[in-house]
Design a protein around this motif. Sequence first.
Motif, PDB file in Angstrom:
ATOM      1  N   GLN A 100       0.823  -1.204   0.000  1.00  0.00           N
ATOM      2  CA  GLN A 100       0.000   0.000   0.000  1.00  0.00           C
ATOM      3  C   GLN A 100       0.859   1.256   0.000  1.00  0.00           C
ATOM      4  O   GLN A 100       0.601   2.201  -0.769  1.00  0.00           O
ATOM      5  CB  GLN A 100      -0.921  -0.011   1.228  1.00  0.00           C
ATOM      6  CG  GLN A 100      -2.034   1.016   1.191  1.00  0.00           C
ATOM      7  CD  GLN A 100      -2.983   0.840   2.351  1.00  0.00           C
ATOM      8  OE1 GLN A 100      -2.587   0.481   3.450  1.00  0.00           O
ATOM      9  NE2 GLN A 100      -4.257   1.090   2.115  1.00  0.00           N
ATOM     10  N   ALA A 101       1.870   1.283   0.839  1.00  0.00           N
ATOM     11  CA  ALA A 101       2.760   2.441   0.866  1.00  0.00           C
ATOM     12  C   ALA A 101       3.520   2.586  -0.449  1.00  0.00           C
ATOM     13  O   ALA A 101       3.696   3.699  -0.966  1.00  0.00           O
ATOM     14  CB  ALA A 101       3.735   2.326   2.037  1.00  0.00           C
ATOM     15  N   GLY A 102       3.979   1.483  -1.013  1.00  0.00           N
ATOM     16  CA  GLY A 102       4.677   1.557  -2.291  1.00  0.00           C
ATOM     17  C   GLY A 102       3.781   2.023  -3.417  1.00  0.00           C
ATOM     18  O   GLY A 102       4.219   2.774  -4.306  1.00  0.00           O
ATOM     19  N   SER A 103       2.520   1.592  -3.399  1.00  0.00           N
ATOM     20  CA  SER A 103       1.573   2.060  -4.418  1.00  0.00           C
ATOM     21  C   SER A 103       1.344   3.559  -4.298  1.00  0.00           C
ATOM     22  O   SER A 103       1.273   4.271  -5.312  1.00  0.00           O
ATOM     23  CB  SER A 103       0.251   1.311  -4.269  1.00  0.00           C
ATOM     24  OG  SER A 103       0.435  -0.084  -4.417  1.00  0.00           O
ATOM     25  N   ALA A 104       1.242   4.054  -3.074  1.00  0.00           N
ATOM     26  CA  ALA A 104       1.044   5.495  -2.879  1.00  0.00           C
ATOM     27  C   ALA A 104       2.262   6.276  -3.361  1.00  0.00           C
ATOM     28  O   ALA A 104       2.129   7.301  -4.053  1.00  0.00           O
ATOM     29  CB  ALA A 104       0.765   5.786  -1.408  1.00  0.00           C
ATOM     30  N   ALA A 105       3.471   5.800  -3.012  1.00  0.00           N
ATOM     31  CA  ALA A 105       4.683   6.519  -3.420  1.00  0.00           C
ATOM     32  C   ALA A 105       4.893   6.442  -4.928  1.00  0.00           C
ATOM     33  O   ALA A 105       5.224   7.447  -5.581  1.00  0.00           O
ATOM     34  CB  ALA A 105       5.891   5.941  -2.680  1.00  0.00           C
ATOM     35  N   GLY A 106       4.705   5.266  -5.507  1.00  0.00           N
ATOM     36  CA  GLY A 106       4.897   5.139  -6.952  1.00  0.00           C
ATOM     37  C   GLY A 106       3.899   5.938  -7.755  1.00  0.00           C
ATOM     38  O   GLY A 106       4.252   6.603  -8.742  1.00  0.00           O
ATOM     39  N   SER A 107       2.614   5.916  -7.340  1.00  0.00           N
ATOM     40  CA  SER A 107       1.608   6.709  -8.048  1.00  0.00           C
ATOM     41  C   SER A 107       1.855   8.198  -7.884  1.00  0.00           C
ATOM     42  O   SER A 107       1.588   8.984  -8.802  1.00  0.00           O
ATOM     43  CB  SER A 107       0.215   6.342  -7.537  1.00  0.00           C
ATOM     44  OG  SER A 107       0.117   6.596  -6.137  1.00  0.00           O
ATOM     45  N   LEU A 108       2.392   8.613  -6.722  1.00  0.00           N
ATOM     46  CA  LEU A 108       2.707  10.028  -6.519  1.00  0.00           C
ATOM     47  C   LEU A 108       3.763  10.501  -7.513  1.00  0.00           C
ATOM     48  O   LEU A 108       3.615  11.551  -8.156  1.00  0.00           O
ATOM     49  CB  LEU A 108       3.178  10.242  -5.084  1.00  0.00           C
ATOM     50  CG  LEU A 108       3.632  11.665  -4.733  1.00  0.00           C
ATOM     51  CD1 LEU A 108       2.481  12.655  -4.881  1.00  0.00           C
ATOM     52  CD2 LEU A 108       4.195  11.711  -3.314  1.00  0.00           C
ATOM     53  N   GLY A 109       4.845   9.745  -7.653  1.00  0.00           N
ATOM     54  CA  GLY A 109       5.878  10.140  -8.603  1.00  0.00           C
ATOM     55  C   GLY A 109       5.403  10.115 -10.042  1.00  0.00           C
ATOM     56  O   GLY A 109       5.704  11.029 -10.831  1.00  0.00           O
TER      57      GLY A 109
END
Length: 375
Positions: free
Chosen positions: A46-55
């Motif tokens: 979940q955290a990786g999805s949030a960070a990747g989608s943010l970038g």
Amino acid sequence: MTALAAKEAEATEAEAPPAPEPAAPEPERDEPRRIAAADKDDRIVQAGSAAGSLGLVWILYYRVLPTEGALGFVLCWYAAFLALYVLLTLRRRGRVVLADRLAATVIRSGAIVVGAALATVIASTFWRGREALSHWNFYTQDLVFDDSTDLSQGGMLHAVIGTLEMMLLSIAVALPLGVACAVFMSEVGGRLSRLVRTVVEAMTALPSIAAGLFILIAGILLLGMEQSGFAAGLALAVMMLPIITRASDVVLRLVPGGLREASLALGASQWRTVWHVVLPTARPGLATALIIGVARGVGETSPVVLTAGYSNFVNANPFSGWQTSLPPFIYNNARLPEEEMIARAFGAASALLALVLLLFVVSRIVASHRKGGRS
């Protein structure tokens, strides 16, 4: 002897009952699928999805596409986050777990948005009023002063006194009437109760200015009442009454019927059952109903202005003379051009928020108090 023994054995086998057939195997029952709670790997995804989608969204939104604006960026980021989270979870967990994780994520996101909006409203109100709140005279003086640009002069004492007196008067009128009406609808019943319920539901949509006009015409113009805090308290009680009645009716209906039946079976009358069983059981819910009614009435401006007028000085007598409350005080100061008066308006709004919170805490404490301790 051998032949005779063989004949007896054949006769015994013929008389013996047939062997029971083996029972058919029971059909296998589908056991309910148990979905494990989110573990460390799920949180990392979940955290990786949030960070990747943010970038990804930042590059596309600000560097590639001709778009701008914070709101659009946040919405695109959230959509990309959900899409990436769905792909990763579907690959790792399957469709059943995906539905559970996606629903939980959307619900938590909605709770975070609502909490952030509420926190922003409260924080911005206190921040805008910090200059007025930092002066002690803001709590101990009224607005009878010479220089409106000097925050070391003047305060909201008269509005706080008026608010407390008006709310106490309105609670004294609306609370017993609202609870009695709710008891009539839920415990007595009949054709008249259905009519009362219809009227109460219709009154919940009553505009606040209509309540003020009713008291102004019926009480002040026809009966000769004086514009005062008492008249404003009656107008607020008209607004609070249907809210408290309907909320109390819902709470009383949640009381288990077995408690009523047990009390009646022991020989208690209906009114004793209501007084000693139903109302004590529903006491926390009735306190919540009171808070809902107070929250509706404490922030109203038009009924107070119509029935109590507006004053800049302290008037502790709610039965004589003009009196003001915090909402008219906030309105009259917020529309003035001076920054100091706007700071006073936000300071009074902060005090109003704190007052509602204090009333909520006190009502919950009173509702949870029982003999011999607390519930």
